[in-house]
Design an enzyme around this catalytic site. Structure first.
Site: not given
Ligand code: NAD
Ligand code: WQD
Length: 339
Positions: A126, A155, A151
């Site tokens: 992330s 990572k 978080y």
């Molecule tokens: P998500 O929650 O939709 O998917 C994660 C999946 O993992 C879920 O289906 C959950 O049931 C499963 N899971 C969680 N813990 C588990 C465990 N201990 N054993 C087995 N399954 C488990 O999230 P996502 O948005 O698809 O994110 C997937 C990965 O990408 C995560 O590791 C997240 O940290 C990373 N990531 C997501 C974002 C984002 O904004 N969506 C951004 C950066 C990184």
């Molecule tokens: C985006 C922008 C908020 C909601 C997060 C996690 C990051 C990654 C991606 C896992 C910001 C603004 C948001 C709302 C708003 N996930 N906002 N009103 O915070 O950039 O990143 O998701 O790795 O770890 O931190 O994403 O979508 O929460 O916010 O104004 O109701 O929208 O301030 O500028 P963020 P976000």
């Protein structure tokens, strides 16, 4: 690459899109997920879209015995590791759960991979690993990692575990992919992001406002040092993100020992730009009010995606309008299906 691809977290938002793309690319896929944040209906949608089913096993990455049986029953050639908890705010409230799930769970997975002789890994990291350092300029992979959240620290620790495991002589070829803000949905409208309760993230919240499920959007801060005063982020279409995963997998499976790369467009957009784009995509108003900043938010951060282009020829191709159109189709499809 010989063998099946194990997709941990494959019933989730990103993992389900990855499982579909892998099936469409001709791979055999095993989805492994404990369903703590996803619906058991998702793998069936993946199968319907792909025209053939993945293997689906409900289980926890912390369950060494279940993983051992999985590796014994399926010839796994590579692992795409998406399983994990992902909310920054939730991580601050439940640190031990995040360390146990994300860090201890990944350690068990790595140990069972080594035991089974599986040596190809793509890890979903992330942009939060950069912490403040990733704010205000294009984040480069060479930046020192200084995550400011539980978080983000989980990572960074998993990235270090993977590197240390590879350096120990385990022969672990790996790609560490640092995502910025994945949004949007599969163009079919049948796969997408399904946040539980009130969405933390911007796009799903805006989609629910446009759908009339919520009265208005609260814009967290209008006084940032940005062109329109609202926060700027590097939003990336989930399909571009997954294209990056398959490209990274090809590179690592072909012998690249280790790589780390940002997955982002390099083009940040503000909250108000997203609101306008979503109104255009949906044809619906998105009422909002500007309120105080959200604690912990940075004014802006975005990716320098040069490394991904140089290392495995990846470049995002879908624009903000497409992200909003696809997110809106998913929102209205889910509405129809779940109505
Ligand atoms: P998500 O929650 O939709 O998917 C994660 C999946 O993992 C879920 O289906 C959950 O049931 C499963 N899971 C969680 N813990 C588990 C465990 N201990 N054993 C087995 N399954 C488990 O999230 P996502 O948005 O698809 O994110 C997937 C990965 O990408 C995560 O590791 C997240 O940290 C990373 N990531 C997501 C974002 C984002 O904004 N969506 C951004 C950066 C990184
Ligand atoms: C985006 C922008 C908020 C909601 C997060 C996690 C990051 C990654 C991606 C896992 C910001 C603004 C948001 C709302 C708003 N996930 N906002 N009103 O915070 O950039 O990143 O998701 O790795 O770890 O931190 O994403 O979508 O929460 O916010 O104004 O109701 O929208 O301030 O500028 P963020 P976000």
């Amino acid at each position: 690459m010989d063998g099946k691809v194990l997709v941990t977290g494959g019933a989730g938002f990103l993992g389900s899109h990855a499982a579909l793309a892998l099936l469409e690319a001709g791979h055999e896929v095993v989805i492994y997920d404990n369903l703590c944040n996803s619906s058991p209906a998702v793998p069936g949608r993946v199968a319907a879209l792909a025209g053939r089913p993945p293997d689906v096993i409900e289980g926890d990455i912390r369950d060494a015995g279940r993983l051992r049986r999985l590796f014994a029953e399926h010839r796994i050639g590579a692992v795409m590791h998406f399983a994990g908890l992902k909310s920054v705010a939730d991580g601050q409230a439940r640190p031990l759960e995040y360390y146990d799930n994300n860090v201890a769970g990944s350690a068990v997975l790595l140990a069972e991979m080594e035991r089974a002789g599986v040596r190809t890994l793509v890890f979903s990291s992330s942009a939060t690993v950069y912490g403040e350092g990733g704010g205000g300029s294009a984040a480069q992979e060479s930046l020192p990692l200084a995550p400011t959240s539980v978080y983000g620290r989980t990572k960074r620790i998993v990235e270090d575990m993977i590197r240390d495991q590879a350096a120990s002589g385990a022969g672990l070829r790996h790609a560490l992919l640092r995502y910025f803000n994945p949004v949007g949905a599969h163009p079919s409208g049948r796969l997408g992001e399904s946040p539980r309760g009130r969405p933390n993230n911007l796009l799903p919240f805006v989609a629910q406002v446009a759908a009339g499920l919520r009265p208005k959007l609260q814009v967290f801060g209008g006084d940032y040092p940005t062109p329109d005063g609202t926060g700027r982020r590097d939003y990336l279409h989930v399909q571009d993100l997954i294209d990056g995963h398959l490209a990274a997998l090809r590179a690592v499976a072909a012998g690249e020992a280790s790589l780390v790369a940002n997955l982002g467009t390099g083009r940040p957009h503000s909250v108000l730009e997203v609101v306008r784009a979503f109104e255009k995509a949906s044809g619906r108003p998105v009422p909002f009010e500007i309120v105080d900043r959200r604690p912990g938010d940075l004014a802006e951060y975005w990716a320098d995606p040069t490394h991904a282009r140089e290392l495995f020829g990846w470049k995002a191709s879908r624009d903000l309008a497409t992200m909003c159109v696809d997110a809106w189709r998913w929102q209205t499809h889910v509405m129809r299906e779940d109505a």
